[in-house]
Scaffold this motif. Structure first.
Motif, PDB file in Angstrom:
ATOM      1  N   ARG A 165     -26.747  -3.068  -1.631  1.00 23.69           N
ATOM      2  CA  ARG A 165     -27.243  -1.721  -1.932  1.00 23.69           C
ATOM      3  C   ARG A 165     -28.392  -1.300  -1.020  1.00 23.69           C
ATOM      4  O   ARG A 165     -28.597  -0.098  -0.800  1.00 23.69           O
ATOM      5  N   HIS A 166     -29.141  -2.259  -0.510  1.00 21.83           N
ATOM      6  CA  HIS A 166     -30.360  -1.933   0.240  1.00 21.83           C
ATOM      7  C   HIS A 166     -30.363  -2.548   1.645  1.00 21.83           C
ATOM      8  O   HIS A 166     -31.403  -2.934   2.155  1.00 21.83           O
ATOM      9  N   TYR A 167     -29.179  -2.642   2.248  1.00 24.06           N
ATOM     10  CA  TYR A 167     -29.068  -3.200   3.599  1.00 24.06           C
ATOM     11  C   TYR A 167     -29.828  -2.375   4.633  1.00 24.06           C
ATOM     12  O   TYR A 167     -30.141  -2.860   5.725  1.00 24.06           O
ATOM     13  N   ASP A 168     -30.127  -1.116   4.287  1.00 27.49           N
ATOM     14  CA  ASP A 168     -30.833  -0.235   5.216  1.00 27.49           C
ATOM     15  C   ASP A 168     -32.350  -0.304   5.051  1.00 27.49           C
ATOM     16  O   ASP A 168     -33.088   0.520   5.582  1.00 27.49           O
ATOM     17  N   GLN A 169     -32.812  -1.308   4.302  1.00 25.26           N
ATOM     18  CA  GLN A 169     -34.238  -1.515   4.101  1.00 25.26           C
ATOM     19  C   GLN A 169     -34.666  -2.818   4.768  1.00 25.26           C
ATOM     20  O   GLN A 169     -33.829  -3.677   5.054  1.00 25.26           O
ATOM     21  N   PRO A 170     -35.974  -2.990   5.013  1.00 19.88           N
ATOM     22  CA  PRO A 170     -36.451  -4.219   5.691  1.00 19.88           C
ATOM     23  C   PRO A 170     -36.385  -5.441   4.778  1.00 19.88           C
ATOM     24  O   PRO A 170     -37.323  -5.737   4.038  1.00 19.88           O
ATOM     25  N   LEU A 171     -35.275  -6.149   4.800  1.00 22.37           N
ATOM     26  CA  LEU A 171     -35.079  -7.330   3.966  1.00 22.37           C
ATOM     27  C   LEU A 171     -35.266  -8.600   4.780  1.00 22.37           C
ATOM     28  O   LEU A 171     -34.746  -8.725   5.884  1.00 22.37           O
ATOM     29  N   THR A 172     -35.989  -9.540   4.222  1.00 26.19           N
ATOM     30  CA  THR A 172     -36.154 -10.869   4.822  1.00 26.19           C
ATOM     31  C   THR A 172     -35.802 -11.911   3.769  1.00 26.19           C
ATOM     32  O   THR A 172     -35.654 -11.591   2.577  1.00 26.19           O
ATOM     33  N   LEU A 173     -35.675 -13.161   4.197  1.00 26.08           N
ATOM     34  CA  LEU A 173     -35.377 -14.234   3.254  1.00 26.08           C
ATOM     35  C   LEU A 173     -36.477 -14.331   2.195  1.00 26.08           C
ATOM     36  O   LEU A 173     -36.203 -14.524   1.012  1.00 26.08           O
ATOM     37  N   GLN A 174     -37.722 -14.166   2.627  1.00 26.10           N
ATOM     38  CA  GLN A 174     -38.849 -14.245   1.690  1.00 26.10           C
ATOM     39  C   GLN A 174     -38.801 -13.106   0.686  1.00 26.10           C
ATOM     40  O   GLN A 174     -39.039 -13.300  -0.514  1.00 26.10           O
ATOM     41  N   VAL A 175     -38.483 -11.896   1.144  1.00 27.86           N
ATOM     42  CA  VAL A 175     -38.395 -10.741   0.251  1.00 27.86           C
ATOM     43  C   VAL A 175     -37.323 -10.971  -0.816  1.00 27.86           C
ATOM     44  O   VAL A 175     -37.537 -10.715  -2.003  1.00 27.86           O
ATOM     45  N   LEU A 176     -36.163 -11.483  -0.398  1.00 20.20           N
ATOM     46  CA  LEU A 176     -35.063 -11.719  -1.341  1.00 20.20           C
ATOM     47  C   LEU A 176     -35.404 -12.845  -2.312  1.00 20.20           C
ATOM     48  O   LEU A 176     -35.082 -12.768  -3.508  1.00 20.20           O
ATOM     49  N   ALA A 177     -36.048 -13.894  -1.816  1.00 21.44           N
ATOM     50  CA  ALA A 177     -36.440 -15.008  -2.684  1.00 21.44           C
ATOM     51  C   ALA A 177     -37.478 -14.551  -3.703  1.00 21.44           C
ATOM     52  O   ALA A 177     -37.416 -14.906  -4.880  1.00 21.44           O
ATOM     53  N   ASP A 178     -38.438 -13.743  -3.257  1.00 19.10           N
ATOM     54  CA  ASP A 178     -39.459 -13.219  -4.176  1.00 19.10           C
ATOM     55  C   ASP A 178     -38.836 -12.317  -5.229  1.00 19.10           C
ATOM     56  O   ASP A 178     -39.300 -12.270  -6.375  1.00 19.10           O
ATOM     57  N   LEU A 179     -37.796 -11.587  -4.843  1.00 19.54           N
ATOM     58  CA  LEU A 179     -37.122 -10.683  -5.771  1.00 19.54           C
ATOM     59  C   LEU A 179     -36.620 -11.432  -6.996  1.00 19.54           C
ATOM     60  O   LEU A 179     -36.681 -10.921  -8.118  1.00 19.54           O
ATOM     61  N   ILE A 180     -36.118 -12.655  -6.800  1.00 17.50           N
ATOM     62  CA  ILE A 180     -35.566 -13.426  -7.918  1.00 17.50           C
ATOM     63  C   ILE A 180     -36.459 -14.607  -8.285  1.00 17.50           C
ATOM     64  O   ILE A 180     -36.026 -15.536  -8.968  1.00 17.50           O
TER      65      ILE A 180
END
Length: 271
Positions: A165-180
């Motif tokens: 859903r948010h592939y057009d946003q600045p995503l990093t491994l750390q951002v995704l890990a923090d999300l969950i």
């Protein structure tokens, strides 16, 4: 449930050929993971915990028999309403993902993750007690845990949905890990095993598919498409695109445009 209280998060380094002891105090339960294999002994019985194995128990000696220092990371819990394990339990990460995440949590996320891990810890302790006492049901308890942990961790589904859903946003491994609320290394490894692709490779694939679609169906410039897909520059986007499609964005656009022209010409002739 809340039958457990966090006593401390700990990190220890065991030097080569040295030994440390974790002692039970006030019904304290230890869970830890090592950066390399260690020998774990309790009541004269020894077992080997390999790298990334999770060890659960109340009192044991940990010996480093290797030639390198081993780092131990873990958590101490005070428990109520159920018996502590009757033996040291060694299990792999995949069979207890919530416990693994708990061990790699920090002070900000540990309370939240404890709620998810309590059921797994309680079932492990129950299965251990029943097995030692020879009561029926220990196999059923262990199988129940395996069935529970065999399902996909819902947090991985949340992360996968967020990427799509948010592939057009600045995503990093750390951002995704923090999300969950998860350790980045554990998140990446677990995600890759479940979805057969790493989270960052998944993100790149989605962005490249979207880029190809925009090149085929719009007149947006390369710079605009790069910005739409959250690349820092058109040159970075072009480099990634060429790695993926073996041609530059401009070459891809010209080739697809030519193909459409040829198809239109054939359709006209056939009419």
């Amino acid at each position: 449930m809340k039958y457990m209280q966090i006593v401390s998060l700990f990190s220890l380094t065991v030097l080569p050929q040295c030994q440390v002891t974790l002692r039970n105090e006030l019904k304290q339960l230890y869970l830890f993971e090592g950066s390399a294999a260690v020998e774990v002994t309790w009541k004269g019985k020894s077992t080997v915990a390999n790298q990334e194995d999770i060890v659960v128990g109340e009192t044991f000696q940990i010996k480093n028999t290797s030639a390198i220092a081993v780092k131990l990371k873990g958590i101490a819990l005070r428990t109520t309403h159920f018996k502590l394990p009757s033996k040291t339990i060694v299990l792999d990460r995949e069979s207890a993902p919530h416990i693994a995440c708990l061990i790699h949590s920090n002070e900000e996320t540990v309370e939240r993750l404890l709620t998810e891990a309590e059921n797994q810890i309680a079932q492990l302790c129950e299965a251990s007690v029943e097995q030692v006492n020879g009561r029926p049901g220990s196999r059923e308890a262990t199988d129940s845990l395996r069935k529970q942990t065999g399902r996909i961790d819902n947090r991985l589904i949340v992360a996968n949905r967020h990427i799509r859903r948010h592939y057009d946003q600045p995503l990093t491994l750390q951002v995704l890990a923090d999300l969950i609320c998860c350790n980045p290394v554990y998140f990446c490894n677990t995600y890759s095993k479940v979805f057969k692709i790493s989270p960052m490779k998944e993100l790149q694939t989605i962005r490249m598919n979207k880029a190809a679609e925009l090149l085929r169906s719009t007149h947006k410039s390369i710079k605009e498409i790069a910005a739409n897909l959250c690349y820092v520059s058109s040159s970075q986007f072009s480099m990634k695109f060429k790695e993926y499609y073996n041609c530059t964005p401009n070459e891809y656009r010209r080739a697809t445009s030519l193909q459409r022209s040829n198809e239109d010409a054939r359709d006209t002739v056939s009419l």
